[in-house]
Scaffold this motif. Structure first.
Motif, PDB file in Angstrom:
ATOM      1  N   ARG A 310       3.027  10.616  12.466  1.00 50.68           N
ATOM      2  CA  ARG A 310       3.302  10.249  11.071  1.00 50.68           C
ATOM      3  C   ARG A 310       3.908   8.859  10.911  1.00 50.68           C
ATOM      4  O   ARG A 310       4.577   8.577   9.924  1.00 50.68           O
ATOM      5  CB  ARG A 310       4.199  11.301  10.398  1.00 50.68           C
ATOM      6  N   ILE A 311       3.689   7.967  11.872  1.00 45.49           N
ATOM      7  CA  ILE A 311       4.152   6.593  11.676  1.00 45.49           C
ATOM      8  C   ILE A 311       3.314   5.925  10.596  1.00 45.49           C
ATOM      9  O   ILE A 311       2.174   6.340  10.323  1.00 45.49           O
ATOM     10  CB  ILE A 311       4.076   5.778  12.985  1.00 45.49           C
ATOM     11  N   GLN A 312       3.844   4.878  10.001  1.00 47.73           N
ATOM     12  CA  GLN A 312       3.117   4.101   9.004  1.00 47.73           C
ATOM     13  C   GLN A 312       3.310   2.622   9.306  1.00 47.73           C
ATOM     14  O   GLN A 312       4.446   2.157   9.437  1.00 47.73           O
ATOM     15  CB  GLN A 312       3.602   4.415   7.587  1.00 47.73           C
ATOM     16  N   THR A 313       2.196   1.901   9.418  1.00 46.29           N
ATOM     17  CA  THR A 313       2.248   0.476   9.705  1.00 46.29           C
ATOM     18  C   THR A 313       0.919  -0.167   9.330  1.00 46.29           C
ATOM     19  O   THR A 313      -0.129   0.473   9.450  1.00 46.29           O
ATOM     20  CB  THR A 313       2.556   0.216  11.194  1.00 46.29           C
ATOM     21  N   PRO A 314       0.927  -1.419   8.872  1.00 44.49           N
ATOM     22  CA  PRO A 314      -0.342  -2.083   8.574  1.00 44.49           C
ATOM     23  C   PRO A 314      -1.205  -2.316   9.812  1.00 44.49           C
ATOM     24  O   PRO A 314      -2.433  -2.305   9.710  1.00 44.49           O
ATOM     25  CB  PRO A 314       0.084  -3.416   7.941  1.00 44.49           C
ATOM     26  N   GLU A 315      -0.590  -2.526  10.968  1.00 48.54           N
ATOM     27  CA  GLU A 315      -1.378  -2.823  12.171  1.00 48.54           C
ATOM     28  C   GLU A 315      -0.775  -2.123  13.376  1.00 48.54           C
ATOM     29  O   GLU A 315       0.433  -2.206  13.621  1.00 48.54           O
ATOM     30  CB  GLU A 315      -1.425  -4.336  12.414  1.00 48.54           C
TER      31      GLU A 315
END
Length: 531
Positions: A310-315
């Motif tokens: 469930r991580i969130q990051t653009p890249e």
């Protein structure tokens, strides 16, 4: 009650302490080093005598209630090559002077719990333990090249600018943790290049205002489950868990090291890999720019994980080395761009991507579709449609429609293996005839083959008409086509009288036509649903 500052020098000061007292008032460096490399190393076994020793309680008095500066100077504590005997107790205190300690040796732990300081810099110091929970700094906390024997505690600490622990060596405490910094907040950068830890690094719920850099760090925890335990970590820019070039400019000798990022190594340059021996957990983390694993190495036990749930990051740059054991879990993660290589991911049983959402693929190196499909198969030991549909959607959005159809075809073939015998047989038939509708040209080819075979078969026949006065002219090609097309009536079927084996041939064409039409319809409906 805070004790008032006084000009009076305590009567019981030693010669070394008197030098420190005077240097404090002028803001100059109190240098007690022996000017010999083997004798000035605070981490060596060489004994530092009383001529280089000051008592911790005198240091505390300077920092908490020190004398005023000499007019025109700024009071600050700057020590080099000094041994501090006893426990330095500053808990709950307010330390106003600037503090910089270089190559110093502490006999006992440093207590900074709930203290408020401006800037605290300890460079290349030997520290038994640093206890600094709920520490509040207005400026930096620097610990580069320090060696800490029983761990660092920074739980709920608030660092006003940068936290620098580059090249530090930190052993574990009695709870198995090398660095305990749950809930810590760093306003700017957390720099830990070439850091070495022997125990768990715990950063649960920590926040970093700019970037967190662990390039070339070596995190080892043979005593517990995780080497880096950082669920709900928030980094406003980029988390670097990458290799570092070893030939970049070295730290300066006179003051605190610069804290620019060391470069990521290019091919052919000497480098030290980021190494994690033990589990790594970043579950529910938020990273404003990217997570970078370039050149990272993971040595996991069979029951350990590289957990990125469930991580969130653009890249997300997953371009490290393939873990030999353990699992990589990115279930529920949401990224915009996935940067990876075909050799970074573990094989079957070592990868979980259920619910992994990514919008763009930017592979480094050769990553053919066959390897990407093998990646999906390794991540889904039990059939799941969602990973295939996600990959197909990403490929279709990037204009690779042919590859998207291949992915959806692979999904149907995986699904077929889970079906009972009769539906499985029907699946094989659809695959052989029209490839589940993803290659419609094959339907035309089958039709042409069956039509040619039927026309050739009936060209040897001149059957009698059922109605002598009402019948079209006999045409073997039109008759075969009329039998094959189950809906369209070309006026041939039902006009001629066939007997014996010819009836069976006609029936075979009718059956083949219906099968072909049904599989085409099933494939077409599947394509429409996909659209």
């Amino acid at each position: 009650m805070t004790e008032a500052r006084t000009d009076e020098e305590p009567a019981d000061l030693t010669a070394a302490e008197r030098r420190m007292w005077e240097a404090f008032r002028t803001g100059s460096v109190c240098d007690l080093s022996a000017r010999a490399a083997d004798r000035d190393d605070p981490h060596a076994d060489h004994v530092w005598g009383p001529e280089r020793s000051v008592r911790a309680r005198v240091v505390a008095r300077l920092l908490l209630h020190g004398p005023p500066p000499v007019p025109g100077r700024v009071a600050s504590l700057k020590l080099r090559g000094v041994r501090i005997s006893g426990r330095l107790e500053l808990s709950g205190g307010a330390v106003a002077p600037y503090v910089e300690l270089q190559s110093c040796r502490f006999d006992s732990e440093i207590q900074l719990s709930e203290a408020r300081v401006g800037t605290l810099r300890m460079v290349n110091c030997a520290i038994p333990r640093l206890e600094a929970s709920r520490l509040h700094t207005e400026g930096d906390l620097h610990l580069p090249r320090c060696r800490v024997a029983r761990g660092i505690r920074l739980t709920d600490a608030q660092i006003g600018t940068d936290l620098l622990i580059s090249q530090a060596v930190v052993q574990r405490d009695n709870k198995g943790r090398a660095i305990a910094a749950d809930g810590m907040s760093v306003a700017q950068d957390l720099q830990g290049e070439l850091l070495e830890t022997y125990g768990e690094v715990s950063l649960r719920g920590a926040k970093v205002g700019v970037s967190m850099n662990l390039r070339g760090a070596r995190l080892r925890n043979p005593y517990g489950r995780y080497a880096l335990n950082a669920p709900q970590l928030t980094v406003e820019r980029t988390l670097y868990l990458t290799s570092i070039a070893l030939d970049y400019a070295a730290y300066g000798g006179s003051s605190t090291p610069p804290y620019g990022l060391g470069p990521t190594p290019t091919r052919g340059r000497r480098a030290q890999h980021f190494e994690c021996r033990g589990g790594l957990r970043l579950d529910d983390g938020r990273f404003g720019d990217a997570i970078d694993f370039y050149g990272a190495r993971f040595a996991l036990a069979p029951d350990q994980e590289l957990s990125l749930r469930r991580i969130q990051t653009p890249e997300f740059r997953f371009v490290g080395e393939r873990p030999e054991e353990g699992r990589v879990v990115v279930s529920g993660a949401k990224v915009v761009k996935l940067v990876d290589t075909s050799t970074s991911w573990p094989g079957p049983g070592g990868l979980s991507i259920e619910g992994f959402v990514y919008e763009n693929l930017a592979p480094r190196g050769h990553f053919p579709l066959s390897r990407r499909l093998a990646w999906l198969e390794a991540a889904t030991p039990e059939y799941s449609p969602e990973p295939y549909e996600r990959l197909a959607a990403v490929l279709r959005a990037s204009g690779e429609d042919a590859d998207a159809r291949e992915v959806l075809l692979a999904k149907q073939r995986r699904r077929r293996e889970t079906l009972p015998p009769w539906p499985k047989a029907w699946g094989y038939l659809q695959d052989w005839t029209v490839v589940y509708g993803y290659r419609p040209g094959r339907a035309a080819l089958w039709m042409a083959v069956l039509w040619a075979a039927g026309a050739l078969l009936f060209s040897q026949l001149d059957p009698p008409a059922i109605k002598q006065d009402e019948h079209p002219q006999w045409s073997a090609a039109l008759y075969a086509l009329d039998l094959l097309l189950p809906v369209i009536d070309l006026g041939q079927q039902g006009q001629w009288k066939l007997e014996g084996g010819w009836q069976w041939g006609a029936a075979g064409l009718v059956i083949m036509g219906w099968i072909l039409a049904t599989t085409v319809a099933a494939g077409a409906s599947r394509l429409l649903r996909r659209g």
